[in-house]
Design a protein around this motif. Structure first.
Motif, PDB file in Angstrom:
ATOM      1  N   THR A  47       0.900  66.122  24.426  1.00 52.71           N
ATOM      2  CA  THR A  47       0.730  64.875  25.150  1.00 52.71           C
ATOM      3  C   THR A  47       1.977  64.299  25.801  1.00 52.71           C
ATOM      4  O   THR A  47       2.858  64.120  24.803  1.00 52.71           O
ATOM      5  CB  THR A  47      -0.229  63.704  24.291  1.00 52.71           C
ATOM      6  N   VAL A  48       2.321  63.732  26.896  1.00 61.69           N
ATOM      7  CA  VAL A  48       3.454  63.387  27.216  1.00 61.69           C
ATOM      8  C   VAL A  48       3.410  61.840  27.636  1.00 61.69           C
ATOM      9  O   VAL A  48       2.535  61.587  28.265  1.00 61.69           O
ATOM     10  CB  VAL A  48       4.074  64.352  28.330  1.00 61.69           C
ATOM     11  N   GLY A  49       4.448  61.034  27.255  1.00 60.82           N
ATOM     12  CA  GLY A  49       4.367  59.872  27.694  1.00 60.82           C
ATOM     13  C   GLY A  49       5.744  59.302  28.143  1.00 60.82           C
ATOM     14  O   GLY A  49       6.787  59.885  28.018  1.00 60.82           O
ATOM     15  N   HIS A  50       5.667  58.126  28.411  1.00 63.47           N
ATOM     16  CA  HIS A  50       7.346  57.553  29.118  1.00 63.47           C
ATOM     17  C   HIS A  50       7.140  55.978  28.823  1.00 63.47           C
ATOM     18  O   HIS A  50       6.046  55.129  29.055  1.00 63.47           O
ATOM     19  CB  HIS A  50       7.217  57.677  30.707  1.00 63.47           C
ATOM     20  N   LEU A  51       8.321  55.573  28.194  1.00 61.93           N
ATOM     21  CA  LEU A  51       8.499  54.027  27.898  1.00 61.93           C
ATOM     22  C   LEU A  51       9.895  53.633  28.484  1.00 61.93           C
ATOM     23  O   LEU A  51      10.764  54.468  28.822  1.00 61.93           O
ATOM     24  CB  LEU A  51       8.726  54.061  26.624  1.00 61.93           C
ATOM     25  N   CYS A  52       9.882  52.566  28.768  1.00 58.52           N
ATOM     26  CA  CYS A  52      11.017  51.745  29.129  1.00 58.52           C
ATOM     27  C   CYS A  52      11.534  50.431  28.662  1.00 58.52           C
ATOM     28  O   CYS A  52      10.387  49.831  28.068  1.00 58.52           O
ATOM     29  CB  CYS A  52      11.156  51.832  30.756  1.00 58.52           C
ATOM     30  N   LYS A  53      12.603  49.982  28.672  1.00 57.60           N
ATOM     31  CA  LYS A  53      13.030  48.628  28.348  1.00 57.60           C
ATOM     32  C   LYS A  53      12.476  47.551  29.002  1.00 57.60           C
ATOM     33  O   LYS A  53      12.871  47.657  30.296  1.00 57.60           O
ATOM     34  CB  LYS A  53      14.449  48.633  28.100  1.00 57.60           C
ATOM     35  N   PRO A  54      11.799  46.555  28.486  1.00 52.43           N
ATOM     36  CA  PRO A  54      11.381  45.485  29.607  1.00 52.43           C
ATOM     37  C   PRO A  54      12.556  44.873  30.183  1.00 52.43           C
ATOM     38  O   PRO A  54      13.618  44.587  29.684  1.00 52.43           O
ATOM     39  CB  PRO A  54      10.629  44.699  28.329  1.00 52.43           C
ATOM     40  N   HIS A  55      12.372  44.404  31.429  1.00 53.39           N
ATOM     41  CA  HIS A  55      13.279  43.762  32.221  1.00 53.39           C
ATOM     42  C   HIS A  55      14.534  44.623  32.488  1.00 53.39           C
ATOM     43  O   HIS A  55      15.387  44.211  33.111  1.00 53.39           O
ATOM     44  CB  HIS A  55      13.761  42.511  31.881  1.00 53.39           C
ATOM     45  N   ASP A  56      14.616  46.006  32.224  1.00 55.20           N
ATOM     46  CA  ASP A  56      15.853  46.929  32.353  1.00 55.20           C
ATOM     47  C   ASP A  56      15.390  48.338  32.293  1.00 55.20           C
ATOM     48  O   ASP A  56      16.030  49.253  31.929  1.00 55.20           O
ATOM     49  CB  ASP A  56      16.816  46.771  30.994  1.00 55.20           C
ATOM     50  N   CYS A  57      14.086  48.679  33.228  1.00 56.70           N
ATOM     51  CA  CYS A  57      13.493  49.824  33.133  1.00 56.70           C
ATOM     52  C   CYS A  57      14.265  50.831  33.492  1.00 56.70           C
ATOM     53  O   CYS A  57      14.502  51.973  33.110  1.00 56.70           O
ATOM     54  CB  CYS A  57      12.055  49.936  33.724  1.00 56.70           C
ATOM     55  N   GLY A  58      15.085  50.366  34.631  1.00 58.68           N
ATOM     56  CA  GLY A  58      15.859  51.475  35.536  1.00 58.68           C
ATOM     57  C   GLY A  58      17.045  52.233  34.668  1.00 58.68           C
ATOM     58  O   GLY A  58      17.343  53.220  34.756  1.00 58.68           O
ATOM     59  N   ASP A  59      17.700  51.348  33.704  1.00 59.78           N
ATOM     60  CA  ASP A  59      18.481  51.899  32.897  1.00 59.78           C
ATOM     61  C   ASP A  59      18.490  52.480  31.364  1.00 59.78           C
ATOM     62  O   ASP A  59      19.061  52.830  30.795  1.00 59.78           O
ATOM     63  CB  ASP A  59      19.724  50.672  32.674  1.00 59.78           C
ATOM     64  N   ASN A  60      17.283  52.021  30.889  1.00 60.16           N
ATOM     65  CA  ASN A  60      16.823  52.162  29.583  1.00 60.16           C
ATOM     66  C   ASN A  60      15.442  52.868  29.511  1.00 60.16           C
ATOM     67  O   ASN A  60      14.342  52.093  29.651  1.00 60.16           O
ATOM     68  CB  ASN A  60      16.868  51.223  28.592  1.00 60.16           C
ATOM     69  N   GLN A  61      15.262  54.341  29.341  1.00 58.34           N
ATOM     70  CA  GLN A  61      13.937  54.939  29.368  1.00 58.34           C
ATOM     71  C   GLN A  61      13.846  55.947  28.152  1.00 58.34           C
ATOM     72  O   GLN A  61      14.825  56.404  27.606  1.00 58.34           O
ATOM     73  CB  GLN A  61      13.876  55.471  30.586  1.00 58.34           C
ATOM     74  N   LEU A  62      12.543  56.090  27.617  1.00 63.67           N
ATOM     75  CA  LEU A  62      12.414  57.218  26.840  1.00 63.67           C
ATOM     76  C   LEU A  62      11.003  58.053  27.250  1.00 63.67           C
ATOM     77  O   LEU A  62      10.127  57.482  27.377  1.00 63.67           O
ATOM     78  CB  LEU A  62      12.190  56.585  25.490  1.00 63.67           C
ATOM     79  N   ASP A  63      11.328  59.335  27.199  1.00 66.85           N
ATOM     80  CA  ASP A  63      10.191  60.290  27.495  1.00 66.85           C
ATOM     81  C   ASP A  63       9.754  60.748  26.038  1.00 66.85           C
ATOM     82  O   ASP A  63      10.916  61.147  25.323  1.00 66.85           O
ATOM     83  CB  ASP A  63      10.591  61.275  28.446  1.00 66.85           C
ATOM     84  N   VAL A  64       8.832  60.895  25.743  1.00 63.71           N
ATOM     85  CA  VAL A  64       8.309  61.272  24.554  1.00 63.71           C
ATOM     86  C   VAL A  64       6.941  62.584  24.560  1.00 63.71           C
ATOM     87  O   VAL A  64       6.098  62.361  25.315  1.00 63.71           O
ATOM     88  CB  VAL A  64       7.574  60.163  23.698  1.00 63.71           C
ATOM     89  N   ILE A  65       7.068  63.381  23.881  1.00 60.64           N
ATOM     90  CA  ILE A  65       6.001  64.617  23.903  1.00 60.64           C
ATOM     91  C   ILE A  65       5.377  64.408  22.414  1.00 60.64           C
ATOM     92  O   ILE A  65       6.186  64.519  21.420  1.00 60.64           O
ATOM     93  CB  ILE A  65       6.444  65.907  24.125  1.00 60.64           C
ATOM     94  N   PHE A  66       4.217  64.364  22.227  1.00 62.19           N
ATOM     95  CA  PHE A  66       3.554  64.219  21.002  1.00 62.19           C
ATOM     96  C   PHE A  66       2.756  65.616  20.811  1.00 62.19           C
ATOM     97  O   PHE A  66       2.069  66.238  21.766  1.00 62.19           O
ATOM     98  CB  PHE A  66       2.479  63.102  20.746  1.00 62.19           C
ATOM     99  N   SER A  67       2.732  66.072  19.412  1.00 59.67           N
ATOM    100  CA  SER A  67       2.097  67.281  19.348  1.00 59.67           C
ATOM    101  C   SER A  67       0.496  66.604  19.094  1.00 59.67           C
ATOM    102  O   SER A  67       0.266  65.664  18.693  1.00 59.67           O
ATOM    103  CB  SER A  67       2.355  68.031  17.942  1.00 59.67           C
ATOM    104  N   ASN A  68      -0.610  67.287  19.514  1.00 57.38           N
ATOM    105  CA  ASN A  68      -2.002  66.923  19.475  1.00 57.38           C
ATOM    106  C   ASN A  68      -2.313  66.691  18.110  1.00 57.38           C
ATOM    107  O   ASN A  68      -3.191  65.931  17.782  1.00 57.38           O
ATOM    108  CB  ASN A  68      -2.699  67.676  20.288  1.00 57.38           C
ATOM    109  N   ASP A  69      -1.687  67.327  17.051  1.00 56.57           N
ATOM    110  CA  ASP A  69      -2.246  67.040  15.614  1.00 56.57           C
ATOM    111  C   ASP A  69      -1.652  65.858  15.125  1.00 56.57           C
ATOM    112  O   ASP A  69      -1.919  65.652  14.066  1.00 56.57           O
ATOM    113  CB  ASP A  69      -1.884  68.433  14.619  1.00 56.57           C
TER     114      ASP A  69
END
Length: 133
Positions: free
Chosen positions: A69-91
């Motif tokens: 499962t893949v997801g995407h996060l970013c810093k509030p009020h500064d999404c363009g410059d601060n992001q994190l993409d995450v992949i979770f194992s399903n277990d």
């Protein structure tokens, strides 16, 4: 002047330059004077650690024939410059990330969780899909 005396004088003059090495870096990082600054430098940003972020719905992704499962996060009020993409194992036993930060026009990316090449490729693809140009 005798060549031997010249050599000894040159050696004595060179010795102070060699003696100017400081303490070992790991020792410096543990000294009370520097430890707090070192620890602050090595920590993830608060918005990442506390998941105080703006996020999008997760999606299924296949990496090397396995479902994740893949997801995407970013810093509030500064999404363009601060992001994190995450992949979770399903277990739920593992996750990998790609922290992306922009300073000016320069993009810096740091893998988290020691992703292999295939996982890093999937994380980079997630970043690109969330940042179309």
């Amino acid at each position: 002047m005798n060549p031997i005396k010249l050599s000894l004088i040159a050696l004595c003059l060179a010795t102070p330059a060699m003696a100017q090495d400081g303490p070992y870096t790991a020792d410096m990082a543990q000294k009370p004077k520097f430890a707090k600054a070192y620890q602050n430098m090595t920590q993830l940003p608060t918005w990442v650690k506390a998941t105080e972020s703006v996020s999008v719905p997760t999606k299924p992704v296949t990496v090397s024939g396995k479902a994740y499962t893949v997801g995407h996060l970013c810093k509030p009020h500064d999404c363009g410059d601060n992001q994190l993409d995450v992949i979770f194992s399903n277990d739920g036993k593992a996750s990998w990330g790609l922290l992306s930060r922009k300073f000016g026009k320069t993009l810096y990316q740091m893998p988290l969780g020691e992703p292999d090449d295939a996982m890093l490729t999937a994380l980079s693809a997630s970043y690109r899909s969330n940042n179309p140009e």
